[in-house]
Design an enzyme around this catalytic site. Structure first.
Site, PDB file in Angstrom:
ATOM      1  CB  CYS A  34     -29.801 -46.465  33.909  1.00 60.83           C
ATOM      2  SG  CYS A  34     -29.892 -47.281  32.295  1.00 60.83           S
ATOM      3  CB  ALA A  59     -45.977 -11.228  16.075  1.00 61.17           C
ATOM      4  CE  LYS A  82     -59.594 -13.528   8.321  1.00 61.50           C
ATOM      5  NZ  LYS A  82     -58.275 -14.197   8.174  1.00 61.50           N
ATOM      6  CG  LEU A 138     -63.247  -9.724   5.612  1.00 62.50           C
ATOM      7  CD1 LEU A 138     -63.726 -11.032   6.233  1.00 62.50           C
ATOM      8  CD2 LEU A 138     -64.429  -8.898   5.144  1.00 62.50           C
ATOM      9  CE  LYS A 169     -57.205 -13.156  12.701  1.00 64.09           C
ATOM     10  NZ  LYS A 169     -56.073 -12.256  12.466  1.00 64.09           N
ATOM     11  CB  CYS A 176     -30.138 -45.137  29.047  1.00 65.03           C
ATOM     12  SG  CYS A 176     -31.584 -44.741  30.071  1.00 65.03           S
ATOM     13  CD  GLU A 218     -69.889 -17.841   4.776  1.00 64.66           C
ATOM     14  OE1 GLU A 218     -70.515 -18.404   3.888  1.00 64.66           O
ATOM     15  OE2 GLU A 218     -69.119 -16.873   4.572  1.00 64.66           O
TER      16      GLU A 218
END
Length: 700
Positions: free
Chosen positions: A422, A42, A120, A88, A325, A419, A118
Site C-alpha cells: 500500500c 553435481a 549413510k 563406497l 544414494k 509497505c 544402515e
C-alpha cells in the site's frame, strides 16, 4: 524409488581434462573444509561422466582422475591407517542395487546370508584409536592409506567417550557431523566473530574438526559404524571380534559407551532378503526429513564376516558394501532477486528468487527468507551462490551464501522503506516487520481467508464478490458481512433475487459455526486451524480467551513463552472486530466444552453444553494422537482434512500431520504413501476409513 541421476556428457579429451581438474579441485575443497564449488549431486554427475568417458576412451585416462581413488584422496595425510580406510561405490535405485547384489552373489557362488542396512551419514569419516580403553588419537580418512591427525578435537565430540566401558585396545571408525541444533549454535558463534555463517552442516563440521586457532569452540557429534582390532593384535578378544557379524560388532560398540544410530529412527537392521533391504531403504527415506542430522543415503553390506572376507576389496572400495544414494535435499544455485510481499495480517516477508534448480525431485525457483534481520544475519547479497535446502514437503529455504564463490559482482539486497502493498509506513519494532495499517492493508486477503472452507465456510462468496463489496464500501472486514442488507447485496452487479437470497442465507448459517472456526477466521498471528481448535477447547468461550493473560494463554498446548504475548496483543488489536461479531450474534462458545472440575464447587449442568459423549475419558480417542493420510471413503468421503481433524478432537484425540513415535493411530485411506510406511516401521496401529468410522461412531 530413486531414479538414476543424469551424467555429465564429455565430448572430447579437452572437456574430459577440464572435468577431471574440476572434480579434483572440488574434492580437495570438500574434504578439506567442505567449501566445494559443487554440491553432492553435481559432483556425482561429473564423476559418473568422467567414468563413462574413460570406459569409452581408456587411452585418454589421466593419472589425476578421481576414478579408482578413495573419496577424499586430494587431502594429504601423514598418519598411516592400520587398515585402509576405503570409500563406497554408489547405486541410485532399486534396479542398480539388485544388479550389484546379483554380481556379489555370483562372486560368492551362493546367496548372501544376511544384509546389514544402515543410514549413510553426511559427515566426515574418522578413525578413533583407543589404547587400553582410553582415546588417544583421531585421524581423518585422508587418501585412504593415511590421514590427518585431528586429536586436538578430542573432548569436543558428543558420542565419542574419552574412555570405553572395557580397557580394550581398538580402532573405532565412524562419522563426525553437526546436528541441526549444533549447526545453528555454530553459525551464531561464527557470526559473532567474523559476521558470516557456515554454508551447511557438513562444511561446518569439516572446518571445525580441523580448526585449532579459532577464538570459539563448536561442538560435533560422532556416530560409530565399525570396530577393528589392530592387525598385530593376536588376543582372544581381537580374534572373536574379527569373526562377529557386523550387527553384533555394532551392539558391542554401543555397549562401550560409543554413540551409534541404534537409538535413532534410522537404526541399522539385519535383513534376510533384498526385498526387506528395499523396504528398509524406503522407511529410512521416509523419516529422513525429520532427523536431527543429515543423511545422504543408505549403506548395504554383508553382515557376516565370512561373506565380507570372501568378497574381498577392490582398489578403492570393498566389494561387500554399497551406498544407495538418496535424492539431494541441498543444492547450490544463484540468488537473482528478492521479492517483498505483504501478507493478510500485514506481515512483510521477503522471498528469494533463484536460478531454477532441481531439488528433491522438483524444480525450485523460490525459497523462504524469513525477514530483513535474517538476510542481514546470513550476509546475503544479490548474485550470491547460495545453498538451498529442502526436506520432505517443506518449502525450500536459503541456508547461506557460499562466500568463497563470490566474484565481486554481488550487490546488496535492497530493503523496502515503505509497505510494498500500500506504500504506507513500516513498523520495524519487531523482527518480523509489519505494515502500519495491519490487516486493513490486505483486507481482501484477510476476508477471503476468514470466509474460506476451513474457517467460516460461507458458501457462494467468491473473491470477486468480496472485491465488489470492498469497492462499493459495503464492508471493511469480514464482520461487516453479517450486517449486509438485502438491498445492498441486490445492488451489486450480477446479483439477482435467487443468488442474493442464497448468499444471505449462507452468511446467516455461518453464525452457528463453533468458536474454534470463528477464532481461526480472525487470523491471529502464530495460530492456525489446529491451534485455534486447541485454544477454543481449552477456554470454551471468547470471553475467557479475551480475559486470559500471556501466562494463561501459554497453558494451551503448543504455545510457548514467545508466542503467548503475541496472541494477547493480537486479541487487543482485534477487539473492535470481535465486538462486531458478538453484536451480530456469531457463536462465541465451543460446543461440547465444559470447565475443568474444581474441588468443592458444583457446576450447574444447564450452564454449559454437555460433551457429545460424556467425560473426556469416555471419548473413543481419548489421549490418542491421530494422523490421517490418503483418500477417505465411505462415511468419511465428504469430509475435508480439516473436518477430519475436528472430528478427531471431538472424539477426544489430538490431530497431527506427521507420524512419529508418539502417534497412537494412523487412519490410512487409498494412496496412503510414505506416512503408512513410516507408521509400519514404528509399529503404529493402522486403520482404514471404515474401521475409523466405526471407532468414532455417533460423533460422525
Amino acid at each position: 524409488m530413486t531414479e538414476e541421476p543424469p551424467i555429465a556428457v564429455l565430448t572430447d579429451d579437452t572437456a574430459y581434462a577440464e572435468a577431471v581438474q574440476l572434480a579434483v579441485d572440488s574434492a580437495a575443497a570438500y574434504y578439506a573444509d567442505g567449501t566445494s564449488t559443487l554440491d553432492d549431486d553435481a559432483y556425482d554427475r561429473l564423476a559418473r561422466g568422467i567414468q563413462a568417458y574413460e570406459e569409452a576412451h581408456p587411452e585418454a585416462v589421466l593419472a589425476t582422475s578421481p576414478t579408482g581413488k578413495v573419496a577424499g584422496g586430494a587431502v594429504v595425510g601423514d598418519v598411516p591407517h592400520t587398515v585402509p580406510m576405503l570409500s563406497l561405490d554408489n547405486v541410485f535405485g532399486a534396479e542398480q542395487l539388485a544388479d550389484w547384489a546379483t554380481s556379489l552373489e555370483r562372486r560368492l557362488g551362493r546367496p548372501v546370508a544376511a544384509w546389514s542396512v544402515e543410514p549413510k551419514l553426511d559427515g566426515l569419516a574418522i578413525s578413533a584409536r583407543y589404547r587400553h580403553g582410553r582415546l588417544t588419537q583421531l585421524v581423518t580418512r585422508g587418501d585412504g592409506t593415511a590421514g590427518e591427525d585431528v586429536s586436538h578435537a578430542i573432548g569436543t565430540i558428543v558420542g565419542l567417550p574419552a574412555r570405553l566401558a572395557e580397557p580394550v585396545t581398538i580402532e573405532l571408525r565412524g562419522e563426525v557431523l553437526m546436528t541441526t541444533e549444533q549447526f545453528e549454535v555454530a553459525c551464531l558463534k561464527r557470526q559473532a566473530h567474523d559476521g558470516t555463517t557456515f554454508a551447511n552442516p557438513r562444511s561446518a563440521a569439516a572446518g571445525t574438526l580441523r580448526a585449532q586457532d579459532r577464538p570459539y569452540v563448536c561442538e560435533l557429534t560422532f556416530f560409530g559404524y565399525g570396530a577393528l582390532p589392530y592387525p598385530d593384535d593376536a588376543s582372544e578378544q581381537a580374534a572373536s571380534l574379527r569373526e562377529l557379524p557386523h550387527s553384533e560388532i555394532m551392539t558391542w560398540v554401543a555397549a562401550q559407551g560409543v554413540q551409534t544410530t541404534a537409538a535413532t529412527p534410522v537404526a541399522g537392521i539385519v535383513a534376510e532378503t533384498l526385498v526387506q533391504v528395499q523396504e528398509r531403504i524406503e522407511q529410512i527415506a521416509t523419516v529422513r526429513p525429520e532427523l536431527p542430522f543429515n543423511i545422504d543415503g543408505i549403506v548395504i553390506k554383508c553382515d557376516l564376516a565370512a561373506d565380507q572376507s570372501q568378497a574381498g576389496f577392490g582398489s578403492r572400495a570393498p566389494r561387500w558394501a554399497i551406498a544407495y544414494k538418496l535424492p539431494a535435499t541441498e543444492k547450490i544455485t544463484k540468488l537473482i532477486g528478492v521479492e517483498w510481499n505483504t501478507g493478510r495480517t500485514g506481515i512483510i516477508a521477503p522471498r528469494a528468487v533463484l536460478e531454477p534448480v532441481e531439488l528433491d525431485g522438483s524444480i525450485v525457483t523460490y525459497a523462504t527468507l524469513h525477514n530483513a534481520s535474517d538476510i542481514a544475519r546470513r550476509g546475503l547479497m544479490l548474485g550470491d551462490s547460495v545453498t538451498v535446502y529442502k526436506a520432505g514437503d517443506v518449502i525450500p529455504r536459503v541456508e547461506a551464501p557460499v562466500v568463497h564463490l563470490r566474484t565481486g559482482d554481488e550487490r546488496p539486497i535492497e530493503i523496502p522503506q515503505v509497505c510494498p502493498s500500500c506504500g504506507d509506513g513500516i513498523d520495524s519494532s519487531q523482527e518480523r516487520w509489519r505494515c502500519v495499517r495491519g490487516r486493513s492493508c490486505r483486507a481482501i486477503a484477510s476476508i477471503t481467508y476468514a470466509t474460506g472452507r476451513d474457517q467460516l465456510d460461507i458458501e457462494g462468496l467468491a473473491t470477486s464478490r468480496i472485491e465488489q463489496m470492498l469497492d462499493a464500501g459495503l464492508i471493511s472486514d469480514f464482520a461487516d458481512l453479517f450486517y449486509l442488507t438485502r438491498e445492498q447485496v441486490l445492488g451489486l452487479e450480477r446479483m439477482g433475487e435467487t443468488s442474493t437470497n442464497n448468499l444471505l442465507a449462507a452468511i446467516e448459517r455461518t453464525k452457528a459455526q463453533p468458536l474454534s472456526r470463528v477464532f481461526c477466521a480472525l487470523g491471529v498471528r502464530g495460530t492456525g486451524r489446529s491451534m485455534s481448535r486447541r485454544i477454543a477447547r481449552h477456554f470454551g468461550s471468547m470471553d475467557a480467551i479475551r480475559a486470559a493473560d500471556a501466562e494463561a494463554i501459554q497453558a494451551v498446548e503448543g504455545i510457548g513463552p514467545e508466542k503467548a504475548p503475541v496472541v494477547v496483543a493480537e486479541l487487543v488489536e482485534l477487539a473492535p472486530l470481535i465486538d462486531k461479531l458478538v453484536a451480530a450474534g456469531v457463536t462465541m462458545t465451543e460446543p461440547g466444552w465444559r470447565p475443568p472440575a474444581v474441588p468443592g464447587i458444583d457446576v450447574d449442568p444447564d450452564a454449559q453444553t454437555a460433551p457429545e459423549a460424556g467425560g473426556t475419558s469416555e471419548l473413543p480417542l481419548a489421549g490418542m494422537s491421530v494422523v490421517v493420510t490418503g483418500s477417505m471413503s465411505g462415511a468419511l468421503e465428504a469430509l475435508t482434512r480439516n473436518q477430519m481433524n475436528e472430528l478427531i478432537e471431538r472424539a477426544g484425540g489430538k490431530s497431527s500431520s506427521s507420524v512419529s513415535k508418539k502417534t497412537s493411530l494412523l487412519v490410512a485411506g487409498e494412496n496412503a504413501g510414505s506416512k503408512r510406511a513410516k507408521a509400519e516401521s514404528l509399529d503404529v496401529r493402522i486403520v482404514g476409513p471404515e474401521e475409523f468410522a466405526d471407532l468414532v461412531g455417533a460423533l460422525l
